[in-house]
Design a protein around this motif. Structure first.
Motif, PDB file in Angstrom:
ATOM      1  N   ALA A  41       0.714  -1.284  -0.062  1.00 25.39           N
ATOM      2  CA  ALA A  41      -0.125   0.166  -0.006  1.00 25.39           C
ATOM      3  C   ALA A  41       0.928   1.304  -0.009  1.00 25.39           C
ATOM      4  O   ALA A  41       0.558   2.280  -0.765  1.00 25.39           O
ATOM      5  CB  ALA A  41      -1.062  -0.118   1.288  1.00 25.39           C
ATOM      6  N   TRP A  42       1.845   1.267   0.608  1.00 21.34           N
ATOM      7  CA  TRP A  42       2.821   2.408   0.924  1.00 21.34           C
ATOM      8  C   TRP A  42       3.777   2.543  -0.322  1.00 21.34           C
ATOM      9  O   TRP A  42       4.131   3.790  -0.562  1.00 21.34           O
ATOM     10  CB  TRP A  42       3.609   2.438   2.126  1.00 21.34           C
ATOM     11  N   GLY A  43       3.813   1.448  -1.145  1.00 20.65           N
ATOM     12  CA  GLY A  43       5.033   1.530  -2.081  1.00 20.65           C
ATOM     13  C   GLY A  43       6.215   1.370  -1.982  1.00 20.65           C
ATOM     14  O   GLY A  43       7.262   2.128  -2.440  1.00 20.65           O
ATOM     15  N   VAL A  44       6.628   0.711  -0.863  1.00 25.49           N
ATOM     16  CA  VAL A  44       7.833   0.576  -0.207  1.00 25.49           C
ATOM     17  C   VAL A  44       8.785  -0.122  -1.625  1.00 25.49           C
ATOM     18  O   VAL A  44       8.395  -1.081  -2.207  1.00 25.49           O
ATOM     19  CB  VAL A  44       8.085  -0.310   1.022  1.00 25.49           C
ATOM     20  N   ALA A  45      10.061   0.305  -1.677  1.00 23.72           N
ATOM     21  CA  ALA A  45      10.872  -0.197  -2.904  1.00 23.72           C
ATOM     22  C   ALA A  45      11.226  -1.406  -2.887  1.00 23.72           C
ATOM     23  O   ALA A  45      11.738  -1.995  -4.010  1.00 23.72           O
ATOM     24  CB  ALA A  45      12.048   0.960  -3.065  1.00 23.72           C
ATOM     25  N   ASP A  46      11.320  -2.097  -1.876  1.00 26.00           N
ATOM     26  CA  ASP A  46      11.591  -3.383  -1.485  1.00 26.00           C
ATOM     27  C   ASP A  46      10.536  -4.339  -2.385  1.00 26.00           C
ATOM     28  O   ASP A  46       9.747  -4.859  -1.664  1.00 26.00           O
ATOM     29  CB  ASP A  46      11.790  -3.918  -0.070  1.00 26.00           C
ATOM     30  N   GLU A  47      10.714  -4.622  -3.492  1.00 29.11           N
ATOM     31  CA  GLU A  47       9.700  -5.457  -4.204  1.00 29.11           C
ATOM     32  C   GLU A  47       9.639  -6.772  -3.692  1.00 29.11           C
ATOM     33  O   GLU A  47       8.535  -7.389  -3.805  1.00 29.11           O
ATOM     34  CB  GLU A  47       9.840  -5.454  -5.688  1.00 29.11           C
ATOM     35  N   SER A  48      10.808  -7.234  -3.028  1.00 26.73           N
ATOM     36  CA  SER A  48      10.474  -8.945  -2.522  1.00 26.73           C
ATOM     37  C   SER A  48       9.322  -9.090  -1.629  1.00 26.73           C
ATOM     38  O   SER A  48       8.940  -9.757  -1.347  1.00 26.73           O
ATOM     39  CB  SER A  48      11.670  -9.175  -1.953  1.00 26.73           C
ATOM     40  N   LEU A  49       9.046  -7.795  -0.804  1.00 26.07           N
ATOM     41  CA  LEU A  49       8.039  -7.726   0.117  1.00 26.07           C
ATOM     42  C   LEU A  49       6.771  -7.923  -0.606  1.00 26.07           C
ATOM     43  O   LEU A  49       5.603  -8.591   0.034  1.00 26.07           O
ATOM     44  CB  LEU A  49       7.889  -6.392   0.911  1.00 26.07           C
ATOM     45  N   ASN A  50       6.429  -7.813  -1.969  1.00 19.79           N
ATOM     46  CA  ASN A  50       5.178  -8.149  -2.593  1.00 19.79           C
ATOM     47  C   ASN A  50       4.682  -9.250  -2.577  1.00 19.79           C
ATOM     48  O   ASN A  50       3.679  -9.733  -2.916  1.00 19.79           O
ATOM     49  CB  ASN A  50       5.224  -7.524  -3.902  1.00 19.79           C
ATOM     50  N   SER A  51       5.795 -10.322  -2.386  1.00 18.83           N
ATOM     51  CA  SER A  51       5.344 -11.910  -2.292  1.00 18.83           C
ATOM     52  C   SER A  51       5.304 -12.345  -1.145  1.00 18.83           C
ATOM     53  O   SER A  51       4.936 -13.710  -0.861  1.00 18.83           O
ATOM     54  CB  SER A  51       6.364 -12.442  -3.249  1.00 18.83           C
ATOM     55  N   GLU A  52       5.104 -11.492  -0.037  1.00 17.40           N
ATOM     56  CA  GLU A  52       5.287 -12.172   1.426  1.00 17.40           C
ATOM     57  C   GLU A  52       3.932 -11.618   1.894  1.00 17.40           C
ATOM     58  O   GLU A  52       3.162 -10.827   1.339  1.00 17.40           O
ATOM     59  CB  GLU A  52       6.274 -11.316   2.088  1.00 17.40           C
ATOM     60  N   LEU A  53       3.452 -12.184   3.039  1.00 20.03           N
ATOM     61  CA  LEU A  53       2.128 -12.063   3.451  1.00 20.03           C
ATOM     62  C   LEU A  53       2.125 -12.172   5.106  1.00 20.03           C
ATOM     63  O   LEU A  53       2.915 -13.317   5.561  1.00 20.03           O
ATOM     64  CB  LEU A  53       0.857 -12.909   2.980  1.00 20.03           C
ATOM     65  N   GLN A  54       1.826 -11.346   5.905  1.00 16.50           N
ATOM     66  CA  GLN A  54       1.737 -11.640   7.395  1.00 16.50           C
ATOM     67  C   GLN A  54       0.850 -12.714   7.651  1.00 16.50           C
ATOM     68  O   GLN A  54       0.105 -12.707   7.111  1.00 16.50           O
ATOM     69  CB  GLN A  54       1.576 -10.282   8.054  1.00 16.50           C
ATOM     70  N   ASP A  55       1.207 -13.368   8.807  1.00  6.42           N
ATOM     71  CA  ASP A  55       0.307 -14.418   9.119  1.00  6.42           C
ATOM     72  C   ASP A  55      -0.843 -14.299  10.256  1.00  6.42           C
ATOM     73  O   ASP A  55      -1.697 -15.099  10.518  1.00  6.42           O
ATOM     74  CB  ASP A  55       1.203 -15.801   9.705  1.00  6.42           C
ATOM     75  N   PHE A  56      -0.996 -12.895  10.841  1.00  2.14           N
ATOM     76  CA  PHE A  56      -2.153 -12.524  11.454  1.00  2.14           C
ATOM     77  C   PHE A  56      -2.134 -13.617  12.880  1.00  2.14           C
ATOM     78  O   PHE A  56      -3.236 -13.525  13.329  1.00  2.14           O
ATOM     79  CB  PHE A  56      -3.377 -12.519  10.697  1.00  2.14           C
TER      80      PHE A  56
END
Length: 560
Positions: A39-54
């Motif tokens: 949502a914030w557009g953080v430049a570390d694109e590797s985070l786009n394939s991650e997901l928190q587990d809640f």
């Protein structure tokens, strides 16, 4: 990512040590909560394939980041003196510190009360966070689709972690109302269905990632039914103690809830009288407000058929507003003059805005989540919505913040206070009428309908959750009375109204932040004008501060 450890282009103020700490905090949050990173557009694109587990562990790690940040703020503040050293806080830092203390303390209060573990409602809880993050992701490139595939592969683990949190909360007797569980079960079933929106995100519908994700949503649906439904309370009210915490979070300041309830009912009467006067002007003395709504809904001048035509109308209307306001009433930065209008395939009935990414590569977007049953739209009612979500509403507000060369990344992207943000957007709706953009009596009636709805939500939300007597003193607010009250005070389509009612019942404190935030904006503006500021100066000075509590904003923009 644009980091405040080095100046942004055109910046005159050098980033401070507190700015650097805030940037590091945002990056830590982004790594822990990858949907926020997207949502914030953080430049570390590797985070786009991650997901928190809640999971409970996730929520505790998040709380610890906030504790550490608060300790850093205190330590840095204590080292400040009057020697004009580079490490000393300047005015921007003192404001940042005040907002950090307010927001992070509230988040920790919620964590200590177990509110994060029990989080479940029809609009802003883990199921919707997971679903909606994919709408912000790139489907046009192979790299973007690979990121979606990677994130989708982690949905089963995320939903298992979510179950652990809900189980832990249930063990303490904390279970969402049955109405909210029922809605989330339906949403999970839709995501598990053969025509799930997960099929249309650029990853092959038959792939293991899509099929496993759909299966996980189906399993969560069954788990909710088997484990929580029998424990769920029928009563929607959360009570005064919890409500005061939520109201402070969303409105941004502590307010007198009983006074706000009384004020909303008084303002409702005034707006209703304004509507009656307009209706008489439109149709004569023998037509009711409800009949006028019916007439306008059957007037082809205000009617759009089909989602495609709705999208085109949204875009054209938004573009026209930008062209008309820029350089005359506002100075709109060039990098945010583009707003994309889109149809959200989730079909929930919500209309919302997503801001530009911090690097300004993804533009701000206005989304309309059209229910499957809805094919007709009424511009007399919705013109004001475009102004609310676009310019001069959320897009101008959020775009100004994101493009700031003074604010650090936490203040640009991660800090959002509903009373400030939604209050501004509702203030912007009224401003457009004040500037002459609602000369058409039909759209003017639509504006008043919007204002009346937001006032009704103050009374409804406080009334239901505090179990107050209804205005006629014939009983106590409950869901049935709330539905009648909402129908009496809005021209909203039935499908949308059902979604909205469930939202208010399951997301306490959020809905009143619009009208109460607007009230605070108008009070602050009037005080600024009385001091001699021009309207344009007030808007520029206030929007430059980003999203902050309105009491703090008033201290910043007013001389007295």
């Amino acid at each position: 990512m644009n980091s405040e450890t080095t100046p942004r282009p055109g910046a005159e103020r050098q980033p401070s040590i507190l700015d650097a700490a805030c940037d590091a905090f945002v990056m830590d949050l982004a790594e822990l909560t990858p949907t926020d990173a997207t949502a914030w557009g953080v430049a570390d694109e590797s985070l786009n394939s991650e997901l928190q587990d809640f999971s409970p562990e996730y929520w505790e790690r998040r709380a610890q980041l906030m504790r550490n940040m608060l300790m850093d703020v205190d330590a840095l503040d204590e080292s400040t003196d009057d020697s004009d050293d580079d490490d000393d806080f300047d005015d921007v830092d003192h404001l940042t510190a005040a907002v950090l203390r307010d927001r992070l303390t509230l988040e920790l209060d919620k964590h200590h009360a177990g509110e994060d573990l029990r989080l479940l409602n029809n609009i802003e809880s883990p199921v919707q966070i997971i679903r909606d993050t994919f709408l912000m992701m790139d489907t046009s490139t192979a790299a973007g689709r690979d990121a979606i595939r990677g994130r989708m592969a982690k949905i089963p683990q995320a939903l298992r972690g979510y179950q652990e949190s809900l189980s832990a909360a249930a063990g303490q007797g904390h279970v969402a109302a049955i109405r909210q569980i029922d809605k989330v079960i339906s949403q999970c079933e839709a995501l598990a269905d053969t025509d799930s929106m997960l099929n249309n995100l650029g990853v092959e519908a038959h792939s293991a990632e899509v099929q496993n994700a759909k299966r996980a949503f189906g399993e969560l649906s069954a788990w909710l039914g088997d484990n929580l439904v029998s424990m769920a309370p029928a009563r929607d009210a959360v009570g005064r103690d919890r409500y005061e915490l939520f109201a402070h979070e969303f409105i941004g300041d502590e307010i007198d809830l009983d006074e706000a309830y009384k004020w909303s009912l008084e303002r409702l009467h005034e707006v209703r009288e304004e509507q009656n006067a307009l209706v008489r002007e439109l149709y004569g003395p023998d037509i009711s407000i409800r009949q006028a709504f019916h007439n306008l809904n059957h007037d082809e001048r205000y009617t759009i058929h089909g989602s495609d035509n709705l999208q085109k109308w949204m875009q054209n209307t938004s573009d026209a507003a930008v062209a008309a306001l820029d350089g005359k009433y506002f100075d709109i930065p060039a990098e945010i003059r583009t707003l994309e209008c889109r149809i959200d395939p989730a079909g929930t009935g919500a209309i919302y805005y997503t801001p530009p990414t911090d690097d300004l590569q993804r533009p701000g977007r206005m989304w309309w989540s059209v229910p499957e049953s809805q094919n007709t739209f009424h511009t007399w009612q919705e013109l004001t919505t475009v102004y609310h979500e676009g310019v001069p509403g959320h897009h101008l507000q959020c775009g100004t913040t994101v493009s700031s060369d003074v604010l650090n990344m936490w203040r640009r992207t991660a800090c959002w206070i509903s009373g400030h943000g939604e209050g501004w957007a509702l203030y912007a709706e009224q401003l457009m009428a004040d500037l002459g953009f609602h000369e058409d009596l039909g759209t003017r009636l639509g504006l008043l309908d919007s204002q009346r709805l937001r006032l009704a939500r103050v009374a409804l939300d406080i009334g239901v959750h505090l179990r107050k007597q209804v205005p006629t003193n014939t009983g106590v607010w409950d869901a049935s009375y709330a539905k009648w009250f909402l129908r009496e005070n809005t021209a909203m389509d039935e499908a949308v109204m059902s979604f909205e009612l469930n939202r208010y019942l399951g997301w306490p404190g959020q809905a009143p932040s619009y009208a109460l935030g607007q009230r605070l904006w108008e009070e602050t503006r009037d005080a600024a004008l009385a001091e001699g500021q021009t309207l344009r100066e007030f808007h520029a000075n206030a929007l430059a501060l980003g999203s902050i509590p309105m009491s703090i904003l008033a201290k910043e923009v007013l001389n007295n």
